[in-house]
Scaffold this active site. Structure first.
Site, PDB file in Angstrom:
ATOM      1  CD  GLU A 492      -2.310  -1.534   2.697  1.00 33.67           C
ATOM      2  OE1 GLU A 492      -2.294  -0.611   3.544  1.00 33.67           O
ATOM      3  OE2 GLU A 492      -2.682  -2.690   2.962  1.00 33.67           O
ATOM      4  CD  GLU A 523      -3.551  -4.938   5.263  1.00 37.99           C
ATOM      5  OE1 GLU A 523      -3.355  -3.705   5.262  1.00 37.99           O
ATOM      6  OE2 GLU A 523      -4.693  -5.447   5.145  1.00 37.99           O
ATOM      7  CD  GLN A 545       0.141   2.555   4.751  1.00 40.14           C
ATOM      8  OE1 GLN A 545      -0.882   2.931   5.316  1.00 40.14           O
ATOM      9  NE2 GLN A 545       0.373   2.776   3.468  1.00 40.14           N
ATOM     10  CG  ASP A 548      -1.267  -0.914  14.403  1.00 34.30           C
ATOM     11  OD1 ASP A 548      -1.668  -0.661  15.537  1.00 34.30           O
ATOM     12  OD2 ASP A 548      -0.325  -0.314  13.855  1.00 34.30           O
ATOM     13  CE1 TYR A 549      -3.729  -0.417   9.942  1.00 33.67           C
ATOM     14  CE2 TYR A 549      -2.363   0.143   8.044  1.00 33.67           C
ATOM     15  CZ  TYR A 549      -3.244   0.521   9.043  1.00 33.67           C
ATOM     16  OH  TYR A 549      -3.633   1.821   9.149  1.00 33.67           O
ATOM     17  CG  HIS A 590      -0.684   3.856  13.107  1.00 34.62           C
ATOM     18  ND1 HIS A 590      -1.174   2.657  12.660  1.00 34.62           N
ATOM     19  CD2 HIS A 590      -1.180   4.796  12.260  1.00 34.62           C
ATOM     20  CE1 HIS A 590      -1.942   2.862  11.607  1.00 34.62           C
ATOM     21  NE2 HIS A 590      -1.966   4.144  11.343  1.00 34.62           N
TER      22      HIS A 590
END
Length: 800
Positions: A492, A523, A545, A548-549, A590
């Site tokens: 991303e 993801e 990115q 967390d993701y 984040h």
């Protein structure tokens, strides 16, 4: 039939038709007999491909050398049809024969129905992938094969459209390879299935996905799985037309031999020539033996459904078609059926004989040694009984002999008779052999391992420029991509703007969109693109990115990437790099450091946690030369910190699993990593003013961890240790403590209680105050260390 238009001629000879019928019969008999083996106690579990035989035979006709399969665990007939699974190998896997000569798919590591080909040679290097028919290693979590499938197909597009890859003739013939995927009608309700279909439509790749639709997912009928019972109709919005890209959708009955042949002929043509994804909905399938040996389908299917399945069994319908078309007589077909029964029986017996013979080798020796030791022992009766019980074990496992010998050694613990040495030697020898059988190949064992890469220190000119960390990383990536056309980066915002922190800034303009590219917010399939391209000889750097993701993709990393080399017993590899950023920032989403979760999920990958971009660049330089998968977590608040720009960009390396002593000290050892290094250093500066000398160790990578066991050497000097990080309590700090105190026996050198310092057990609150009260600060470091020193010398370090 409700199908796309099918073009071209396709002839079926009598010889080919009867060969197909023979294979259908052999595969069905294999399932039937394997089920009986489980119920007889000779195997642990069975899951079979009965009812799917005909479609798989037809699909296999168009599967060529260089093509890839990423499939479902009911594809035994397909694997037999492409020549990558013999009946004897099938039963060897059923019995768990831990020998790749007998079970080349996994060396006994995967249960029945999980297949892979051996894409690597004995040295762990890629074979010529254009000359073999390839199955990537199956995984049980249904749907999880889909992200990998996207990457495998995308690689064909890259090979076709990137002139810089034309020299890689051992990996592709101009991108002509099709990637075949299979999935059940229930599993396609998984989110990753929809994500993968969408990604394939966006990328326009030669991906052929077949849905084996037998109307159930174990006991759950289709109405609970999907909005519409007619699965393919749900994807009409994805269908391509003359004006818009999309996917081709076909639908064919699972018992219709001619339609299946023509359907797969046209589907593979579209994929191979046009690079358009195809969804093949194969419906009216049956599952005549139920889901598995765990239960009977009579419990949940109605009598009408069971009667229908008997009437529309694909093998029965195939036989009817052969007779209706006067291909041969019924007697001829009956003869084929009888011959198939005998062939399967013989193969099963051969597989069992080889398996049990291998087990009996050590069992017989153990029995003999137990009797020898018993002859001179005061515990003769007990030892002879152990030997007798072992000898009488029906359908033994290797562990039966090990348990017996260990039990005997426990009984003999107080005897000094040297005769028991033969049991000890036996136990040591078999432990080494069984470690190789069951515990090897978690990581690369080849000469290309990243752990063998030569260490090269960064070189600085006297007038070396001070640049932002992101610029250092960008310059290093530029050198790497200049040198190696196999490298590609995607994720991303990676392409046009060069990622959200600019480490790829300007590189798409230089290297083109085909090598530095953006993706959608998806993801799981970003990771899938990395897996597939890495398995096809490219070197992907896939970006998630923010840390967390990663949770969207952790299942794919855990079940697929991390276990890939292990579950194929060293037969396949995927040297990918997953790049993300995390640790210190402000806000709940984040600034997380869920290292405990990651450590528990990705054993089999490297986990790199650099403190700055110099370290990160050196690790990238190491990883792209190695052949293991890795997760790189860059420090989110370090991109704009100034660092010296080295002269030897792309060449300097950081060894993995080797610690870096950031500050020597004498009073306490502080073990940490990533962004916490700066926090600890700031606290150590004030502690020095208080008369406390801290030795600070950056572990640099958590997997592998301190391979040379240098942390214990520091503790021998300081006799105290603090493990500090930003994870929750009992997370990575507990992991590091176990590795050092237990693994390195450092507990012997401690004069104080070992301590940990971690974050609060909630996600960080927003703002500077939220960070201060949620995560360790320099004040916390000072408080914990000072408290430890107060306990040692309360007069010198009184409470404040």
């Amino acid at each position: 039939m409700n199908t796309s238009e099918m073009t071209g001629e396709f002839s079926l000879t009598k010889e080919e038709i009867l060969k197909d019928y023979r294979l259908a019969c052999e595969s069905r008999q294999t399932s039937i007999l394997a089920r009986k083996e489980v119920f007889m106690g000779k195997a642990k579990f069975g899951i079979f491909g009965s009812g799917k035989e005909l479609a798989q035979i037809c699909m296999a006709k168009f599967f060529k050398e260089g093509d890839f399969r990423s499939g479902y665990y009911r594809d035994q007939t397909f694997m037999m049809a492409i020549g990558e699974l013999t009946i004897q190998q099938y039963f060897a896997q059923l019995y768990g024969h831990a020998d790749i000569e007998h079970d080349p798919h996994s060396g006994g590591r995967m249960m029945i129905g999980h297949y892979s080909t051996r894409n690597l040679d004995a040295q762990g290097r890629f074979k010529d992938l254009t000359k073999i028919k390839i199955s990537t290693p199956d995984i049980s979590p249904t749907g999880a094969q889909m992200p990998r499938l996207v990457g495998l197909a995308w690689a064909s597009k890259l090979f076709r459209n990137n002139p810089e890859l034309q020299h890689m003739t051992n990996f592709s013939h101009n991108g002509n390879e099709v990637s075949f995927g299979t999935i059940g009608n229930g599993a396609m309700a998984e989110g990753v299935f929809f994500e993968a279909i969408n990604a394939a439509g966006v990328l326009q790749i030669p991906m052929l996905i077949s849905i084996w639709d037998d109307a159930y997912a174990i006991s759950v009928p289709q109405r609970y799985q999907t909005t519409k019972d007619d699965i393919s109709s749900m994807f009409e919005g994805f269908r391509r037309d003359h004006n818009e890209r999309g996917i081709e959708i076909m639908k064919v009955k699972g018992w219709d031999y001619e339609a299946l042949c023509y359907g797969y002929k046209e589907a593979t043509r579209i994929c191979r020539e046009e690079h358009v994804p195809v969804l093949m909905h194969v419906y009216d399938m049956t599952q005549p033996m139920g889901h598995s040996t765990s239960g009977s389908h009579e419990r949940y299917k109605t009598k009408d459904r069971l009667d229908w399945e008997e009437e529309y069994d694909c093998n029965k319908k195939f036989k009817e078609w052969i007779l209706e078309n006067d291909v041969c007589s019924e007697d001829d077909l009956n003869a084929i059926e009888n011959e198939s029964i005998e062939k399967v029986k013989a193969a099963r017996q051969a597989a069992w004989d080889h398996h049990i013979k291998a087990v009996h080798v050590d069992q017989d020796i153990a029995v003999d040694y137990l009797k020898q030791v018993a002859a001179t022992s005061a515990l003769k009766e007990e030892l002879e009984q152990i030997a007798t019980d072992l000898h009488k074990t029906l359908n033994p496992y290797r562990s039966d002999a090990v348990r017996a010998v260990k039990k005997a050694l426990r009984l003999l613990r107080n005897e000094s008779d040297s005769s028991k040495n033969i049991l000890q030697d036996w136990a040591e020898r078999t432990a080494i052999e069984n470690e190789r059988r069951y515990n090897s190949h978690l990581y690369s064992e080849s000469a290309e391992s990243a752990l063998l890469i030569k260490v090269v220190d960064p070189v600085f000119n006297d007038d070396a420029a001070l640049v932002d960390g992101r610029e250092l990383l960008q310059h290093n990536f530029e050198v790497l991509f200049d040198r190696d056309p196999r490298l590609l980066a995607f994720g991303e915002d990676v392409g046009h703007i060069g990622d959200v922190n600019q480490a790829f800034s300007g590189l798409q303009e230089k290297f083109g969109e085909i090598r530095i590219t953006d993706t959608g917010i998806r993801e799981a399939t970003i990771v899938g693109q990395a897996i597939g391209t890495a398995m096809r000889g490219l070197r992907p750097i896939a970006e998630i990115q923010y840390l967390d993701y990663l949770l969207f993709a952790i299942e794919i990393l855990s079940d697929d990437v991390a276990s890939l080399h292990y579950r194929s017993a060293g037969g396949q590899k995927a040297p990918l790099i997953i790049r993300t950023r995390g640790h210190r920032l402000e806000g709940m989403f984040h600034s997380g450091s869920p290292m405990q979760m990651i450590l528990g999920a990705i054993r089999g990958m490297f986990l790199c946690v650099p403190r700055n971009m110099m370290q990160a660049a050196g690790m990238y330089n190491t990883l792209v030369r190695g052949d293991e998968p890795a997760l790189m977590i860059e420090a989110l608040n370090a991109y704009r910190l100034k660092e010296k720009l080295p002269e030897n960009l792309g060449d300097f390396t950081v060894p993995l699993g080797i610690i870096d002593v950031l500050r020597p000290g004498t009073d306490i050892t502080i073990v940490t990593y990533g962004s916490m290094c700066r926090i600890v250093q700031e606290g150590a500066n004030e502690l020095q003013q208080l008369g406390i000398s801290c030795e600070i160790i950056d572990v640099q990578t958590l997997l592998p961890f301190d391979r040379t066991q240098q942390i214990v050497e520091s503790i021998k000097k300081t006799n105290r240790v603090l493990f500090a990080d930003e994870d929750y309590s009992a997370g990575a700090t507990a992991y590091m403590m176990q590795k050092v105190l237990e693994g390195q026996k450092a507990w012997k050198y401690l004069d104080s209680e070992p301590r940990t310092l971690s974050a609060q057990d909630h996600r960080p609150a927003y703002s500077t105050d939220g960070d201060y009260y949620s995560k360790p600060s320099p004040d916390d470091v000072i408080d914990v260390v000072y408290e430890m020193m107060h306990e040692v010398n309360p007069e010198k370090f009184p409470k404040w």
